[in-house]
Scaffold this motif. Structure first.
Motif, PDB file in Angstrom:
ATOM      1  N   LEU A 234       0.946  -1.319  -0.117  1.00 52.14           N
ATOM      2  CA  LEU A 234      -0.143   0.049   0.235  1.00 52.14           C
ATOM      3  C   LEU A 234       0.927   1.257   0.039  1.00 52.14           C
ATOM      4  CD1 LEU A 234      -2.465  -0.857   2.963  1.00 52.14           C
ATOM      5  CD2 LEU A 234      -3.135  -0.407   0.362  1.00 52.14           C
ATOM      6  N   LEU A 235       0.550   2.310  -0.707  1.00 51.41           N
ATOM      7  CA  LEU A 235       1.165   3.372  -0.833  1.00 51.41           C
ATOM      8  C   LEU A 235       0.532   4.565  -0.017  1.00 51.41           C
ATOM      9  CD1 LEU A 235       3.949   4.564  -1.886  1.00 51.41           C
ATOM     10  CD2 LEU A 235       2.593   5.137  -4.146  1.00 51.41           C
ATOM     11  N   HIS A 236       1.122   5.343   0.744  1.00 55.65           N
ATOM     12  CA  HIS A 236       0.432   6.533   1.472  1.00 55.65           C
ATOM     13  C   HIS A 236       0.813   7.660   0.808  1.00 55.65           C
ATOM     14  CE1 HIS A 236      -1.336   4.369   5.139  1.00 55.65           C
ATOM     15  NE2 HIS A 236      -0.742   3.421   4.474  1.00 55.65           N
ATOM     16  N   LEU A 237       0.020   8.562   0.315  1.00 59.38           N
ATOM     17  CA  LEU A 237       0.382   9.891  -0.217  1.00 59.38           C
ATOM     18  C   LEU A 237      -0.222  10.953   0.633  1.00 59.38           C
ATOM     19  CD1 LEU A 237      -0.689   9.216  -4.046  1.00 59.38           C
ATOM     20  CD2 LEU A 237       1.496   8.671  -2.768  1.00 59.38           C
ATOM     21  N   ARG A 238       0.307  12.044   0.449  1.00 56.15           N
ATOM     22  CA  ARG A 238      -0.001  13.430   1.107  1.00 56.15           C
ATOM     23  C   ARG A 238      -0.239  14.339  -0.062  1.00 56.15           C
ATOM     24  NH1 ARG A 238      -0.580  15.732   6.235  1.00 56.15           N
ATOM     25  NH2 ARG A 238      -0.672  18.149   6.127  1.00 56.15           N
ATOM     26  N   LEU A 239      -1.670  15.007  -0.008  1.00 55.41           N
ATOM     27  CA  LEU A 239      -1.821  15.996  -1.161  1.00 55.41           C
ATOM     28  C   LEU A 239      -2.005  17.492   0.057  1.00 55.41           C
ATOM     29  CD1 LEU A 239      -4.663  13.896  -2.781  1.00 55.41           C
ATOM     30  CD2 LEU A 239      -2.386  14.789  -3.927  1.00 55.41           C
ATOM     31  N   ASN A 240      -1.083  18.136  -0.481  1.00 54.76           N
ATOM     32  CA  ASN A 240      -1.131  19.462   0.481  1.00 54.76           C
ATOM     33  C   ASN A 240      -2.098  20.315  -0.158  1.00 54.76           C
ATOM     34  OD1 ASN A 240       1.331  18.629   2.133  1.00 54.76           O
ATOM     35  ND2 ASN A 240       2.635  19.273   0.344  1.00 54.76           N
ATOM     36  N   LYS A 274       0.944 -13.410  -5.156  1.00 57.57           N
ATOM     37  CA  LYS A 274       1.270 -14.680  -4.637  1.00 57.57           C
ATOM     38  C   LYS A 274       2.536 -15.233  -4.834  1.00 57.57           C
ATOM     39  CE  LYS A 274      -3.428 -15.738  -6.634  1.00 57.57           C
ATOM     40  NZ  LYS A 274      -4.076 -16.702  -7.651  1.00 57.57           N
ATOM     41  N   HIS A 275       2.587 -16.266  -3.673  1.00 60.96           N
ATOM     42  CA  HIS A 275       4.116 -17.032  -4.051  1.00 60.96           C
ATOM     43  C   HIS A 275       5.400 -16.269  -3.566  1.00 60.96           C
ATOM     44  CE1 HIS A 275       1.532 -19.834  -6.133  1.00 60.96           C
ATOM     45  NE2 HIS A 275       1.570 -18.937  -7.251  1.00 60.96           N
ATOM     46  N   LYS A 276       4.907 -15.193  -2.683  1.00 59.72           N
ATOM     47  CA  LYS A 276       6.157 -14.367  -1.816  1.00 59.72           C
ATOM     48  C   LYS A 276       6.253 -14.686  -0.616  1.00 59.72           C
ATOM     49  CE  LYS A 276       6.547 -11.643  -5.839  1.00 59.72           C
ATOM     50  NZ  LYS A 276       6.341 -10.585  -5.877  1.00 59.72           N
ATOM     51  N   GLY A 277       5.777 -15.620  -0.161  1.00 63.12           N
ATOM     52  CA  GLY A 277       5.822 -16.069   1.239  1.00 63.12           C
ATOM     53  C   GLY A 277       5.642 -14.775   2.236  1.00 63.12           C
ATOM     54  N   PHE A 278       6.429 -14.572   3.229  1.00 65.38           N
ATOM     55  CA  PHE A 278       6.354 -13.757   4.098  1.00 65.38           C
ATOM     56  C   PHE A 278       7.372 -12.332   3.711  1.00 65.38           C
ATOM     57  CE2 PHE A 278       4.428 -17.110   6.395  1.00 65.38           C
ATOM     58  CZ  PHE A 278       3.314 -16.392   6.921  1.00 65.38           C
ATOM     59  N   ASP A 279       7.988 -12.335   2.521  1.00 63.09           N
ATOM     60  CA  ASP A 279       8.587 -11.115   2.093  1.00 63.09           C
ATOM     61  C   ASP A 279       7.819  -9.776   2.245  1.00 63.09           C
ATOM     62  OD1 ASP A 279      10.443  -9.516   0.841  1.00 63.09           O
ATOM     63  OD2 ASP A 279       9.511 -10.192  -1.093  1.00 63.09           O
ATOM     64  N   LEU A 280       8.419  -9.086   3.024  1.00 56.12           N
ATOM     65  CA  LEU A 280       8.024  -7.949   3.417  1.00 56.12           C
ATOM     66  C   LEU A 280       8.609  -6.612   2.604  1.00 56.12           C
ATOM     67  CD1 LEU A 280       7.026  -8.200   7.096  1.00 56.12           C
ATOM     68  CD2 LEU A 280       5.354  -8.314   5.105  1.00 56.12           C
ATOM     69  N   SER A 281       9.474  -6.912   1.687  1.00 60.27           N
ATOM     70  CA  SER A 281      10.172  -5.868   1.084  1.00 60.27           C
ATOM     71  C   SER A 281       9.318  -5.177   0.000  1.00 60.27           C
ATOM     72  CB  SER A 281      11.357  -6.256   0.307  1.00 60.27           C
ATOM     73  OG  SER A 281      12.140  -7.253   1.168  1.00 60.27           O
ATOM     74  N   PRO A 282       9.506  -3.730   0.174  1.00 63.54           N
ATOM     75  CA  PRO A 282       8.741  -2.810  -0.644  1.00 63.54           C
ATOM     76  C   PRO A 282       9.541  -3.056  -1.980  1.00 63.54           C
ATOM     77  CG  PRO A 282       9.746  -1.436   0.873  1.00 63.54           C
ATOM     78  CD  PRO A 282       9.958  -2.789   1.288  1.00 63.54           C
ATOM     79  N   GLU A 308       4.768   7.250   2.720  1.00 68.53           N
ATOM     80  CA  GLU A 308       4.665   5.995   3.451  1.00 68.53           C
ATOM     81  C   GLU A 308       4.483   4.943   2.700  1.00 68.53           C
ATOM     82  OE1 GLU A 308       3.661   3.548   7.790  1.00 68.53           O
ATOM     83  OE2 GLU A 308       2.739   5.603   7.090  1.00 68.53           O
ATOM     84  N   TRP A 309       5.155   3.639   2.603  1.00 72.44           N
ATOM     85  CA  TRP A 309       4.431   2.630   1.907  1.00 72.44           C
ATOM     86  C   TRP A 309       4.412   1.456   3.017  1.00 72.44           C
ATOM     87  CZ3 TRP A 309       8.616   3.501  -1.843  1.00 72.44           C
ATOM     88  CH2 TRP A 309       9.790   2.903  -1.731  1.00 72.44           C
ATOM     89  N   ARG A 310       3.540   0.670   3.008  1.00 66.90           N
ATOM     90  CA  ARG A 310       3.152  -0.413   4.105  1.00 66.90           C
ATOM     91  C   ARG A 310       3.127  -1.660   3.321  1.00 66.90           C
ATOM     92  NH1 ARG A 310      -1.099   1.987   8.383  1.00 66.90           N
ATOM     93  NH2 ARG A 310      -0.149   3.842   9.016  1.00 66.90           N
ATOM     94  N   VAL A 311       3.463  -2.791   3.820  1.00 64.94           N
ATOM     95  CA  VAL A 311       3.521  -4.052   3.259  1.00 64.94           C
ATOM     96  C   VAL A 311       2.914  -5.229   4.460  1.00 64.94           C
ATOM     97  CG1 VAL A 311       4.725  -5.812   2.200  1.00 64.94           C
ATOM     98  CG2 VAL A 311       5.606  -3.436   1.898  1.00 64.94           C
TER      99      VAL A 311
END
Length: 381
Positions: A234-240, A274-282, A308-311
């Motif tokens: 997920l990508l978090h943006l800020r719009l000033n 899919k098939h990425k296991g628990f890889d949390l790398s953005p 920010e980006w969250r995984v």
């Protein structure tokens, strides 16, 4: 105190905390939640949309759970608002489905009208012209029309989970952080160990709400669980200088969404990897996919700053269906999983259903169609 049933919940995401909150309302239960605080918990990463009524999924079993889950939010938010003073993370701002083909929206509006007979919480259903849709969501690309349902809402998973935790603790729930393991004697789970405490916690009943990590918990019992992790970015943006707080959530004709929050915050995504296991790398690929898709429908997002980006890792079954109930062969062991990308819509209700099962109450909705047995099997030697 000695007459209180001891309930241990493994997993402090939206399901686990909802179960703890429901159980904590009764004086008959001594509730402990054990959560490992693993990076990548689905609840912690999630920003969700409550709008199952416009879904094209043909799975009637899933839709019934999602419909009832959306309905439960009304009760839950009223109760939580009276319990806690923190941000609950929920706002009913409406949801807008966007399409370039007007007939597609007309067909969807007819479907929504039909569903509203059993789900009045959909609210008002309104077809919007290009101009009206852009007034609702100013970043929208020209030529897109909209179908808005006023009952749609947005949810910040982390904020809602925290509010449930605060309310549960207020009523006596104990929270432990650490790695949990089931302890079984003579084929019965009778306790849970946690590496941060010395003694085994005795348990009359145990709820497993561990999401994508469930199979690791059941494996020592000789059980294989049909749960695999699915990676979501997920990508978090800020719009000033944008007043985004009351913009509706946006449902484009793809599997991703655009979720505005207060103070110029907009969340876009998520990926379904899919098939990425628990890889949390953005990844560049993931972020490119999110931006490429979102800018097709809302080019005004290109003004946004990446904040920010969250995984996270969602738990999925092989047939994409959820399960809720007692683990086969272990009548005092309950579990729920496989909610996938609709976890924030269904999770609070699922936690309540597990709690009601523990309390042997009449359930808010029947769970016969969500039997865990097809998804949990003994390991064959």
């Amino acid at each position: 105190m000695n007459d209180m049933q001891k309930i241990v919940i493994i997993g402090g995401g939206i399901i686990g905390m909802s179960a703890a909150y429901t159980l904590s309302q009764s004086k008959n239960y001594d509730v402990t939640v054990i959560d490992r605080k693993d990076p990548g918990q689905a609840t912690d990463a999630a920003a969700g949309i409550i709008c199952p009524w416009l879904s094209k999924r043909r799975n009637k079993v899933w839709y019934e759970l999602a419909k009832q889950g959306a309905r439960y939010y009304r009760e839950l938010i009223v109760n939580l608002t009276n319990e806690v003073s923190c941000d609950i993370g929920f706002q009913q701002v409406g949801a807008m489905c966007i399409r370039e083909d007007k007939q597609l929206l007309i067909d969807l509006a007819e479907k929504a009208e039909s569903r509203r007979k059993e789900a009045p919480e959909i609210g008002e259903i309104t077809l919007l012209t290009h101009e009206q849709a852009k007034l609702e969501f100013p970043l929208l690309k020209d030529h897109f029309m909209g179908l808005k349902v006023s009952g749609g809402a947005r949810v910040n998973g982390r904020a809602l989970r925290d509010a449930l935790e605060i309310a549960a603790v207020k009523h006596g729930t104990t929270i432990l952080h650490g790695s949990a393991n089931l302890c079984a004697t003579n084929g019965k789970v009778d306790g849970v160990s946690c590496h941060t405490i010395e003694n085994i916690l005795p348990a009359d009943q145990v709820i497993i709400a561990a999401g994508a990590w469930e199979r690791h918990l059941l494996a020592p019992l000789g059980l294989m669980t049909d749960i695999t992790p699915q990676k979501g970015q997920l990508l978090h943006l800020r719009l000033n200088h944008k007043q985004t707080g009351y913009w509706p959530v946006i449902l484009p004709p793809i599997g991703q969404s655009i979720v505005p929050f207060d103070h110029g915050q907009v969340v876009i995504g998520a990926t379904h990897e899919k098939h990425k296991g628990f890889d949390l790398s953005p990844t560049v690929e993931g972020i490119y996919d999110i931006l490429h898709q979102a800018l097709r429908f809302a080019p005004g997002l290109n003004e946004g700053e990446i904040k920010e980006w969250r995984v996270g890792s969602r738990g999925f079954t092989s047939d994409f269906s959820p399960f809720i109930g007692r683990v086969p062969g272990y009548p005092n062991l309950l579990t729920a999983n496989g909610l996938g990308a609709s976890g924030l819509t269904t999770g609070p209700l699922v936690g309540k259903l597990l709690a009601e099962s523990v309390m042997d109450r009449v359930l808010t909705m029947p769970i016969d169609n969500y039997d865990p047995a097809p998804y949990i099997h003994e390991v064959q030697d």
